[in-house]
Design an enzyme around this catalytic site. Structure first.
Site, short mmCIF file in Angstrom:
data_model
loop_
_atom_site.label_atom_id
_atom_site.label_comp_id
_atom_site.label_asym_id
_atom_site.label_seq_id
_atom_site.Cartn_x
_atom_site.Cartn_y
_atom_site.Cartn_z
N GLY A 206 28.02 -4.32 9.00
CA GLY A 206 29.53 -3.90 8.74
C GLY A 206 29.53 -2.45 9.17
O GLY A 206 28.90 -1.73 9.21
N LEU A 207 30.79 -2.27 9.47
CA LEU A 207 31.09 -0.61 10.02
C LEU A 207 31.07 0.27 8.74
O LEU A 207 31.02 -0.30 7.64
CB LEU A 207 32.74 -0.53 10.39
N SER A 208 30.89 1.35 8.94
CA SER A 208 30.95 2.40 7.82
C SER A 208 32.40 2.64 7.19
O SER A 208 33.29 2.22 7.95
CB SER A 208 30.92 3.95 8.64
N GLY A 209 32.17 2.27 6.17
CA GLY A 209 33.44 2.09 5.27
C GLY A 209 34.09 0.74 4.88
O GLY A 209 34.99 0.54 4.29
N GLY B 137 32.61 -1.76 3.19
CA GLY B 137 32.42 -1.94 1.94
C GLY B 137 30.96 -2.48 1.27
O GLY B 137 30.84 -2.91 0.38
N LYS B 138 30.21 -2.25 2.20
CA LYS B 138 28.61 -2.75 2.07
C LYS B 138 28.07 -2.29 0.75
O LYS B 138 27.73 -2.86 -0.04
CB LYS B 138 27.89 -2.35 3.34
N SER C 236 23.66 -1.78 10.93
CA SER C 236 22.99 -2.64 12.01
C SER C 236 23.86 -3.21 12.87
O SER C 236 24.17 -4.54 12.80
CB SER C 236 22.39 -3.72 10.83
P1 ADP Z 1 30.21 1.17 3.44
O1 ADP Z 1 29.01 1.13 2.50
O2 ADP Z 1 30.28 0.00 3.92
O3 ADP Z 1 30.12 2.44 4.38
P2 ADP Z 1 31.45 1.85 0.98
O4 ADP Z 1 31.32 0.57 0.19
O5 ADP Z 1 30.79 3.08 0.68
O6 ADP Z 1 31.57 1.14 2.48
O7 ADP Z 1 33.10 2.00 0.88
C1 ADP Z 1 34.22 1.09 1.10
C2 ADP Z 1 35.34 1.36 0.31
O8 ADP Z 1 36.27 0.71 0.43
C3 ADP Z 1 35.35 1.95 -0.98
O9 ADP Z 1 35.87 3.09 -1.16
C4 ADP Z 1 35.58 0.75 -1.87
O10 ADP Z 1 36.37 1.10 -2.94
C5 ADP Z 1 36.95 0.18 -0.62
N1 ADP Z 1 37.26 -1.17 -0.69
C6 ADP Z 1 38.43 -1.40 -0.75
N2 ADP Z 1 38.38 -3.25 -0.75
C7 ADP Z 1 37.24 -3.36 -0.98
C8 ADP Z 1 36.40 -4.68 -0.92
N3 ADP Z 1 36.96 -5.74 -0.78
N4 ADP Z 1 35.03 -4.71 -0.90
C9 ADP Z 1 34.11 -3.30 -0.78
N5 ADP Z 1 34.99 -2.16 -0.83
C10 ADP Z 1 36.14 -2.32 -0.72
#
Ligand code: ADP
Length: 198
Positions: free
Chosen positions: A33-36, A38-39, A107
């Site tokens: 998934g995209l950056s941000g 929630g991975k 990915s």
């Molecule tokens: P990624 O690893 O995809 O780049 P992050 O996990 O670092 O993303 O960041 C995701 C952000 O979105 C966090 O600040 C998290 O608290 C927020 N968020 C909001 N809703 C969700 C959700 N349902 N699942 C995961 N993260 C979430």
């Protein structure tokens, strides 16, 4: 204690032996998934839940991969491909050790994800599409990367000047824009437990 009490230790253990020892079935959970999107958040929360239930897990993400084994790679197409190839090979080692390996990597393309599938084996892979629109990811911008990418300070940023292809047949889609973290983690846990229960 007699030497013969644990004959299993007289040989090199197979994956099946190790799974028996750990009382779990191994799998690679692959968050894309995209950056941000929630991975990382989902990966750490699912690992905590699984650990509480007695499952041994290993998280692979940018923090422990790009700073270590892949610290010589950048974000060009060739390097992204090599990044995922090495991650897939490392995942396979954890898999052969009976461990639940939880990967969070953007990915971005079908080609890259298919390579991971080929190395790890489709049956061993549980692909999770962590789905959130770019507008939401950009608004979250927890690492400030979107701002930098928009300003042209980061090149080849996925979703901005580098493509993200929607996975065609993921094991699970988690819509993180509409559902909170707890709901997403619970959904994943329910799908995962039957696959890893010994
Ligand atoms: P990624 O690893 O995809 O780049 P992050 O996990 O670092 O993303 O960041 C995701 C952000 O979105 C966090 O600040 C998290 O608290 C927020 N968020 C909001 N809703 C969700 C959700 N349902 N699942 C995961 N993260 C979430």
């Amino acid at each position: 204690m007699s030497k013969n009490i644990h004959p299993v230790f007289d040989k090199v253990l197979s994956r099946e032996d190790k799974e028996k020892l750990l009382n779990q079935h191994a799998i690679v959970v692959w968050m894309t998934g995209l950056s941000g999107a929630g991975k990382t958040t989902i990966a750490s929360n699912i690992a905590k839940q699984l650990n509480k239930l007695g499952y041994l897990t290993q998280i692979l993400d940018g923090d422990n991969i790009r700073t270590g084994i892949n610290n010589n790679l950048g974000f060009s197409e060739v390097d992204r491909y090599e990044n995922i190839r090495r991650i897939s090979e490392v995942s396979k080692l954890f898999l052969d050790c009976g461990i639940v390996c939880i990967n969070s990597f953007i990915s971005p393309t079908n080609e890259i994800r298919n390579m991971a599938k080929e190395i790890i084996g489709e049956d061993n892979l549980f692909e999770v599409f962590v789905d959130s629109p770019i507008e939401v990811c950009e608004q979250r911008d927890i690492k400030g990367l979107y701002k930098k990418a928009r300003a042209g300070k980061i090149k080849n940023f996925t979703g901005i000047d580098s493509p993200f292809e929607i996975p065609s047949n993921p094991s699970l889609v988690l819509n993180t824009a509409d559902k909170n973290v707890e709901v997403c983690v619970q959904e994943l846990l329910e799908k995962l437990l039957p696959r890893i229960k010994y």
